[in-house]
Design an enzyme around this catalytic site. Sequence first.
Site, PDB file in Angstrom:
ATOM      1  N   ARG A  32       2.900   9.586  13.514  1.00  0.00           N
ATOM      2  CA  ARG A  32       2.233  10.383  13.767  1.00  0.00           C
ATOM      3  C   ARG A  32       2.940  11.330  14.924  1.00  0.00           C
ATOM      4  O   ARG A  32       2.193  12.571  15.060  1.00  0.00           O
ATOM      5  CB  ARG A  32       0.845   9.489  14.793  1.00  0.00           C
ATOM      6  N   LYS A  44     -10.883  -3.768   2.976  1.00  0.00           N
ATOM      7  CA  LYS A  44     -11.690  -3.877   3.338  1.00  0.00           C
ATOM      8  C   LYS A  44     -12.821  -3.188   1.605  1.00  0.00           C
ATOM      9  O   LYS A  44     -12.272  -1.984   1.649  1.00  0.00           O
ATOM     10  CB  LYS A  44     -12.862  -3.782   3.731  1.00  0.00           C
ATOM     11  N   GLY A  75      -3.057   4.487   7.062  1.00  0.00           N
ATOM     12  CA  GLY A  75      -2.433   4.281   8.455  1.00  0.00           C
ATOM     13  C   GLY A  75      -2.010   3.142   7.992  1.00  0.00           C
ATOM     14  O   GLY A  75      -0.324   2.792   7.996  1.00  0.00           O
ATOM     15  N   GLY A 118      -8.754   7.544   7.948  1.00  0.00           N
ATOM     16  CA  GLY A 118     -10.315   7.764   7.255  1.00  0.00           C
ATOM     17  C   GLY A 118     -11.074   9.176   7.125  1.00  0.00           C
ATOM     18  O   GLY A 118     -12.042   9.270   6.489  1.00  0.00           O
TER      19      GLY A 118
HETATM   20  P1  ADP Z   1      -4.588   1.440   4.910  1.00  0.00           P
HETATM   21  O1  ADP Z   1      -4.714   1.253   6.231  1.00  0.00           O
HETATM   22  O2  ADP Z   1      -3.584   1.829   4.412  1.00  0.00           O
HETATM   23  O3  ADP Z   1      -5.566   1.838   4.728  1.00  0.00           O
HETATM   24  P2  ADP Z   1      -6.547  -0.812   5.109  1.00  0.00           P
HETATM   25  O4  ADP Z   1      -6.556  -0.767   6.892  1.00  0.00           O
HETATM   26  O5  ADP Z   1      -7.617  -0.869   4.488  1.00  0.00           O
HETATM   27  O6  ADP Z   1      -4.897  -0.218   4.701  1.00  0.00           O
HETATM   28  O7  ADP Z   1      -6.261  -2.417   4.871  1.00  0.00           O
HETATM   29  C1  ADP Z   1      -4.607  -3.137   4.865  1.00  0.00           C
HETATM   30  C2  ADP Z   1      -4.653  -4.352   5.509  1.00  0.00           C
HETATM   31  O8  ADP Z   1      -5.470  -5.082   4.595  1.00  0.00           O
HETATM   32  C3  ADP Z   1      -3.401  -4.736   6.136  1.00  0.00           C
HETATM   33  O9  ADP Z   1      -3.165  -5.896   7.089  1.00  0.00           O
HETATM   34  C4  ADP Z   1      -3.312  -5.865   4.960  1.00  0.00           C
HETATM   35  O10 ADP Z   1      -2.217  -7.530   6.002  1.00  0.00           O
HETATM   36  C5  ADP Z   1      -4.333  -6.441   4.266  1.00  0.00           C
HETATM   37  N1  ADP Z   1      -4.044  -7.083   3.314  1.00  0.00           N
HETATM   38  C6  ADP Z   1      -4.083  -6.418   2.346  1.00  0.00           C
HETATM   39  N2  ADP Z   1      -4.091  -7.384   0.813  1.00  0.00           N
HETATM   40  C7  ADP Z   1      -4.465  -8.588   1.422  1.00  0.00           C
HETATM   41  C8  ADP Z   1      -4.918  -9.948   1.311  1.00  0.00           C
HETATM   42  N3  ADP Z   1      -4.651 -10.238  -0.490  1.00  0.00           N
HETATM   43  N4  ADP Z   1      -5.930 -10.321   2.271  1.00  0.00           N
HETATM   44  C9  ADP Z   1      -5.632 -10.204   3.407  1.00  0.00           C
HETATM   45  N5  ADP Z   1      -5.589  -8.861   3.612  1.00  0.00           N
HETATM   46  C10 ADP Z   1      -4.667  -8.223   2.963  1.00  0.00           C
HETATM   47 MG    MG Z   2      -5.976   0.531   8.545  1.00  0.00          MG
END
Ligand code: ADP
Ligand code: MG
Length: 404
Positions: A36, A201, A359, A383
């Site tokens: 970043r 989520k 992120g 976001g």
């Molecule tokens: P991004 O920041 O790329 O948008 P998110 O914040 O939505 O991604 O999600 C990232 C997190 O999701 C990571 O910390 C990862 O460990 C978690 N994750 C991925 N798959 C699983 C799973 N099967 N069970 C629990 N957590 C998960």
């Molecule tokens: Mg994230």
Amino acid sequence: MLRNLESAPDLAGQVVFLRVDANVPLDNGVITDDGRIRAFLATLHWLLEKGARVVLGSHLGRPSGHFEDKYSLAPVAKRLEELCGRAVVLAAGVNGQSLQDALSEEDSGAIVMLENLRFDERETSKDDAARQELASEWAQHVSFVVEDGFGVVHRKQASVFDLPSLIPSVAGLLVEKEVDVVQRLTRQVEHPYTVVLGGSKVSDKLGVIEALLPAVDNVLVGGGMVFTVLAALGHPVGRSLVELDQIPVVESFLAQAKDAGVRIVVPTDIVMAAEFHQDAPHVVLPVTGLETGPSGASGMGLDIGPESSQEFARIIHESATVFWNGPMGVFEFDAFSQGTRAVADALATSQGFTVVGGGDSAAAVRTFGYDESSFGHISTGGGASLEFLEGKVLPGLEILGWKP
Ligand code: ADP
Ligand code: MG
């Protein structure tokens, strides 16, 4: 039209406020990924070359409106000095007085950096007057503002929205590029268009998929969110992450996708672990039998399986446009990073236009050691990109002249 640096007046000798997103991951005060910071260097150099006196503003983490050592921008200031070879004067605080003090200390050619903007509760205040008060303190010392923190353009905050409403402003090079990329994902998309969604989520991301449905051809689902989808499809998922309240939302989404002719691809196999731990024993199971392993119904899915990874990679390679948001598994644990690596690899070797958003996803591809140039674009704003793709009005872009 988004106003950009090309339309900036002569900035020689002018004090310019450069809002960036230097919200880097820290581990005990050590920056683990400086992506970043690198992302705004082009804009910083542009301003310095024009002879501007630059005041940097950024947030870091979520401090609660007062100084906290662990959220200080000191490591960022130090890293920036190394990256740009100039002295960076870190102000003691955030308000107008701190800015004035730092400017008076500044030797010629140095860069001033305010402390973490969120140390002043007015930065993120819901009270318009409080935010405007902070912005007008800055405006007394600053004649121009460049907004280059794409990660915060969806926030109505003093440095993002109120300062540009007081003094002339433009978007920096990074914000311009990010907007250009997200537009390519919404307006001028080349098909087949595949969206890969993962992460923890469903509730965070369903809005985006819904907004994208009219444009996309395939949606590949993995990560923690896939278990809510599998549950909605009637598969028992053990102790995997499930958002029960989102099941009806997922059901309606699946119906909409069907109507829109979008193919929703869920994994056919999952890595089921005994517990949430990097060394947890694990087995690969078919989605139709996730509770049939040694842990039975107490197993939890922590990654997509190898067969699914292969299928996801195949679809990605056949696509002209790919947008990826959210890791396929708990990639922070090596044993459960295989799916995320496979998707990263498929994007990196794809001939199409590939965008990594989010992120954690961006941090994943960098920690896996991929060169940024292997991807069409790695977005800095999780976001913000999602809200842009959802078609929401982003206050930090609107104030720079941008219209949807
Ligand atoms: P991004 O920041 O790329 O948008 P998110 O914040 O939505 O991604 O999600 C990232 C997190 O999701 C990571 O910390 C990862 O460990 C978690 N994750 C991925 N798959 C699983 C799973 N099967 N069970 C629990 N957590 C998960
Ligand atoms: Mg994230």
